[in-house]
Structures are given as C-alpha cells and as structure tokens.
Design a protein around this motif. Structure first.
Motif, PDB file in Angstrom:
ATOM      1  N   UNK A   4       0.860  -1.172   0.000  1.00 19.91           N
ATOM      2  CA  UNK A   4       0.000   0.000   0.000  1.00 19.91           C
ATOM      3  C   UNK A   4       0.902   1.229   0.000  1.00 19.91           C
ATOM      4  N   UNK A   5       0.657   2.161  -0.914  1.00 21.24           N
ATOM      5  CA  UNK A   5       1.463   3.372  -1.004  1.00 21.24           C
ATOM      6  C   UNK A   5       0.564   4.590  -0.847  1.00 21.24           C
ATOM      7  N   UNK A   6       0.854   5.389   0.174  1.00 20.00           N
ATOM      8  CA  UNK A   6       0.093   6.621   0.432  1.00 20.00           C
ATOM      9  C   UNK A   6      -1.412   6.367   0.399  1.00 20.00           C
ATOM     10  N   UNK A   7      -1.824   5.285   1.029  1.00 18.68           N
ATOM     11  CA  UNK A   7      -3.219   4.839   0.977  1.00 18.68           C
ATOM     12  C   UNK A   7      -4.111   5.692   1.875  1.00 18.68           C
ATOM     13  N   UNK A   8      -5.163   6.225   1.282  1.00 18.10           N
ATOM     14  CA  UNK A   8      -6.146   7.031   1.997  1.00 18.10           C
ATOM     15  C   UNK A   8      -7.526   6.416   1.778  1.00 18.10           C
ATOM     16  N   UNK A   9      -8.281   6.268   2.852  1.00 16.72           N
ATOM     17  CA  UNK A   9      -9.662   5.814   2.745  1.00 16.72           C
ATOM     18  C   UNK A   9     -10.540   6.748   3.546  1.00 16.72           C
ATOM     19  N   UNK A  10     -11.487   7.387   2.863  1.00 18.88           N
ATOM     20  CA  UNK A  10     -12.402   8.338   3.492  1.00 18.88           C
ATOM     21  C   UNK A  10     -13.823   7.817   3.339  1.00 18.88           C
ATOM     22  N   UNK A  11     -14.541   7.771   4.448  1.00 17.76           N
ATOM     23  CA  UNK A  11     -15.962   7.438   4.434  1.00 17.76           C
ATOM     24  C   UNK A  11     -16.770   8.707   4.662  1.00 17.76           C
ATOM     25  N   UNK A  12     -17.930   8.789   4.028  1.00 18.12           N
ATOM     26  CA  UNK A  12     -18.796   9.945   4.238  1.00 18.12           C
ATOM     27  C   UNK A  12     -18.377  11.154   3.413  1.00 18.12           C
ATOM     28  N   UNK A  13     -19.130  12.238   3.584  1.00 19.75           N
ATOM     29  CA  UNK A  13     -18.881  13.454   2.827  1.00 19.75           C
ATOM     30  C   UNK A  13     -18.970  14.677   3.728  1.00 19.75           C
ATOM     31  N   UNK A  14     -18.336  15.753   3.296  1.00 22.52           N
ATOM     32  CA  UNK A  14     -18.429  17.032   4.004  1.00 22.52           C
ATOM     33  C   UNK A  14     -17.973  16.923   5.447  1.00 22.52           C
ATOM     34  N   UNK A  15     -18.783  17.514   6.332  1.00 25.50           N
ATOM     35  CA  UNK A  15     -18.428  17.520   7.755  1.00 25.50           C
ATOM     36  C   UNK A  15     -18.575  16.142   8.391  1.00 25.50           C
ATOM     37  N   UNK A  16     -19.229  15.213   7.682  1.00 25.17           N
ATOM     38  CA  UNK A  16     -19.421  13.855   8.206  1.00 25.17           C
ATOM     39  C   UNK A  16     -18.316  12.901   7.753  1.00 25.17           C
ATOM     40  N   UNK A  17     -17.278  13.436   7.131  1.00 26.94           N
ATOM     41  CA  UNK A  17     -16.194  12.591   6.650  1.00 26.94           C
ATOM     42  C   UNK A  17     -15.411  11.940   7.788  1.00 26.94           C
ATOM     43  N   UNK A  18     -15.039  10.701   7.575  1.00 31.13           N
ATOM     44  CA  UNK A  18     -14.125   9.985   8.478  1.00 31.13           C
ATOM     45  C   UNK A  18     -12.955   9.482   7.667  1.00 31.13           C
TER      46      UNK A  18
END
Length: 242
Positions: A4-18
């Motif tokens: 894994x290289x510079x792996x980012x995982x974001x759930x949700x959108x806007x202010x609800x992002x995790x």
C-alpha cells in the motif's frame, strides 16, 4: 509482495467525513506473518478490507504484483477467489447452508469435485474439533462454534494469502492457542498472513507487529504519541527506500 502506497480511505462526505486510513504505507513480503494492533476505530479492519479487495481506496496505490486499485469488481472477484482466504469478525457464514456446506463453499466455487470437497471439509472439521456441528446450521451454533467454522472455511480454501480479523475473539484461551498453532502451521507452509488482534499474546505469534492509530500505521517501538507527521514521513521514506 503486498504494497500500500500513500493509501487514503475516506468514508462519508463534508463535515461527516471519516478518514479511516491517512496516507498509509504498508508492505507485507510473500510468506510473512504480520499482526496489526490498535484501538477500536483506528482503521484496523479497514486496512484488512482493502488488502482483501473488499473495499477500495479513496487515494493511493495498492499492489500485489499488479495495481489493484481501480480494478473492476469482476476482476477483483477473480483475484479474491484465487488468492484470498478471509476470516471475518462477524463470521459471515451463510445461514441457509449447514456448517459443512459453508466450509465446502470455497472449494465449490473453485470447481473442486464433490468427493474431494467432502474429504477436505471432514479433515478440517476433525482438526478443529467441530465434527458434531457439521450438519447444523449457523443459527444452531454457539459463537465459538461459528468462529471455528469460519476459520475452517478459510483453511479449506487453501489460498496463498490468509487474512483474519480478530480470529480468536469468540474463543477461550485453550482454543485460541490451538487456533494460533494452526495458523503458524499455515505460515510454515509459506502462506502470507495478516491478522488483526487486540490481544498482545496473540500478536506475538507473528513475525512482525505493526500498530495503527487514527488511520496512521507505524512499526512497533515507535512513539504512539508522535504518529501524525513524524511517522507519516518515516513511513514514506521507508517506502521510497524499499
């Protein structure tokens, strides 16, 4: 090698992002046994889901001899079937299949003949001491029995990569150590193993322990209070040098 290289995982959108993974660099060599530890909500299961091709990245790169990030689901399904065995934290047994049918299922989708499926399933049922529940359905079994059935299914698949999310969570101490002895046996056979656990004594069966906190991965021995910038830079540098 899994990378894994510079792996980012974001759930949700806007202010609800995790941000479940925050620029993770992670390597697992072929045949290596790695344990991942961290508190609840740290990103452990997300990391395993990414490696198991059950979830995709938001940014970054995921390789196992080929770039897997961005592949179509049909291609990922073929990859999982050929390479991945998975023990889920919630067991993920099929409720309308008996325990033996659940254990045989990976072999069925690999087109293994019926007689060979039965033979291999019966052997693993005996090894895990759950022969008595072979004809039962998951709803008729205890948590510990379902856990061992899920583990038996993963063992039966005989893939090169074995992923386990808290595999000893529903087991007592005796059965936990018996299971880990079996996982070590898989390791000696050359399987690549990534295991999630919150138990130190279970993690110590592995070749290497890595820690995760707030979506950032660091090698054991680094300062957990210094993860954000320093460890991210350290991981990036290590990946560039590898």
């Amino acid at each position: 090698m899994i990378q894994l290289k510079n792996a980012v995982k974001i759930y949700g959108q806007g202010t609800a992002q995790t941000r479940a993974l925050n620029g993770v660099n992670f390597q697992v060599a072929r045949g290596e046994f790695v344990a991942v530890m961290g508190p609840s909500g740290s990103g452990k299961s997300t990391l395993l889901h990414i490696i198991g091709c059950l979830d995709g990245l938001t940014e970054g790169s995921f390789l196992d001899g080929q770039e897997l990030y961005g592949k179509k689901e049909r291609e990922l399904h073929k990859y999982r079937k050929k390479y991945i065995s998975y023990v889920f934290q919630d067991f993920a047994l099929m409720e309308d299949y008996t325990i033996q049918e659940n254990i045989e299922f990976p072999l069925e989708i690999q087109n293994v003949p019926r007689r060979e499926r039965h033979k291999r399933a019966e052997a693993i049922l005996k090894k895990l001491k759950i022969e008595e529940i072979a004809s039962k359905y998951p709803s008729q079994c205890s948590g510990g029995q379902k856990q061992r059935a899920a583990i038996a299914r993963a063992f039966t698949a005989d893939t090169p990569i074995f992923l386990a999310d808290e595999p000893t969570g529903a087991l007592d101490s005796e059965n936990s150590h018996a299971l880990m002895a079996m996982i070590q046996e898989l390791h000696r056979e050359g399987k690549t193993i990534v295991l999630i656990t919150h138990e130190r004594e279970i993690a110590e069966y592995a070749d290497r322990i890595v820690l995760i906190r707030d979506g950032i991965l660091y090698e054991e021995g680094e300062n957990a209070d210094d993860t954000d910038d320093t460890n991210h830079k350290r991981n990036s540098q290590a990946m560039q040098e590898a």
